[in-house]
Design a protein around this motif. Structure first.
Motif, PDB file in Angstrom:
ATOM      1  N   LEU A  33       0.911  -1.204   0.107  1.00  9.36           N
ATOM      2  CA  LEU A  33      -0.085  -0.205  -0.043  1.00  9.36           C
ATOM      3  C   LEU A  33       1.033   1.410  -0.030  1.00  9.36           C
ATOM      4  CD1 LEU A  33      -3.168  -1.208   2.425  1.00  9.36           C
ATOM      5  CD2 LEU A  33      -2.947  -0.632  -0.076  1.00  9.36           C
ATOM      6  N   GLY A  34       1.999   1.122   0.670  1.00  9.69           N
ATOM      7  CA  GLY A  34       2.816   2.506   0.453  1.00  9.69           C
ATOM      8  C   GLY A  34       3.546   2.524  -0.777  1.00  9.69           C
ATOM      9  N   TYR A  35       3.669   1.495  -1.611  1.00  9.07           N
ATOM     10  CA  TYR A  35       4.050   1.729  -3.047  1.00  9.07           C
ATOM     11  C   TYR A  35       2.871   2.410  -3.993  1.00  9.07           C
ATOM     12  CZ  TYR A  35       8.482  -0.479  -2.899  1.00  9.07           C
ATOM     13  OH  TYR A  35       9.919  -1.028  -2.799  1.00  9.07           O
ATOM     14  N   ILE A  36       1.484   2.111  -3.439  1.00  8.31           N
ATOM     15  CA  ILE A  36       0.343   2.630  -4.102  1.00  8.31           C
ATOM     16  C   ILE A  36       0.293   3.973  -3.909  1.00  8.31           C
ATOM     17  CG2 ILE A  36      -1.952   2.596  -4.316  1.00  8.31           C
ATOM     18  CD1 ILE A  36      -1.943  -0.470  -4.082  1.00  8.31           C
ATOM     19  N   GLU A  37       0.439   4.507  -2.548  1.00  9.21           N
ATOM     20  CA  GLU A  37       0.450   5.999  -2.011  1.00  9.21           C
ATOM     21  C   GLU A  37       1.408   6.594  -2.850  1.00  9.21           C
ATOM     22  OE1 GLU A  37       1.047   5.869   2.316  1.00  9.21           O
ATOM     23  OE2 GLU A  37      -1.054   4.703   2.370  1.00  9.21           O
ATOM     24  N   LYS A  38       2.837   5.963  -3.302  1.00  9.98           N
ATOM     25  CA  LYS A  38       3.664   6.866  -3.966  1.00  9.98           C
ATOM     26  C   LYS A  38       3.571   6.725  -5.605  1.00  9.98           C
ATOM     27  CE  LYS A  38       7.403   5.392  -0.498  1.00  9.98           C
ATOM     28  NZ  LYS A  38       8.231   4.542  -0.248  1.00  9.98           N
ATOM     29  N   GLY A  39       2.345   6.136  -5.884  1.00 12.89           N
ATOM     30  CA  GLY A  39       1.949   6.819  -7.246  1.00 12.89           C
ATOM     31  C   GLY A  39       2.270   5.287  -8.158  1.00 12.89           C
ATOM     32  N   HIS A  40       2.742   4.004  -7.545  1.00 12.32           N
ATOM     33  CA  HIS A  40       3.094   2.653  -8.122  1.00 12.32           C
ATOM     34  C   HIS A  40       1.684   1.934  -8.174  1.00 12.32           C
ATOM     35  CE1 HIS A  40       7.166   3.967  -8.413  1.00 12.32           C
ATOM     36  NE2 HIS A  40       7.105   4.093  -7.181  1.00 12.32           N
TER      37      HIS A  40
END
Length: 100
Positions: A33-40
């Motif tokens: 989810l951290g990667y999704i928050e960063k736009g990935h």
């Protein structure tokens, strides 16, 4: 548990290993989810060295899939085998995920 995670051409590639129980699932959810928050939003998750996934692990994958799709991405699973593959087929999650 997460064996390795890397970004390759804007795709998050995560290699998992061992058994995925509640604690491992929580760590995986938080990390991805951290990667999704960063736009990935595109994920390739390798299960080649995973020998068990419990319901919390499956739930985490569904959450990541839902979030990725909402952000225009996708989740692809690879390396499913043995009991893990059987579990995906039994729960019909093999119809939900792109599996290589």
């Amino acid at each position: 548990m997460i064996k390795q995670i890397q970004l390759v051409d804007n795709q998050v590639q995560a290699a998992l290993q061992g058994a995925i129980y509640v604690e491992e699932a929580a760590a995986l959810r938080e990390t991805l989810l951290g990667y999704i928050e960063k736009g990935h939003n595109t994920f390739l998750i390798d299960f080649s060295t995973v020998d068990y996934v419990d319901s919390s692990g499956l739930g985490t994958l569904v959450i990541i899939q839902k979030q990725a799709l909402q952000h225009g991405g996708s989740v692809t699973l690879k390396g499913l085998h043995g009991l893990v593959k059987d579990l995906f087929e039994l729960t019909r999650l093999d119809k939900v995920f792109d599996i290589q």
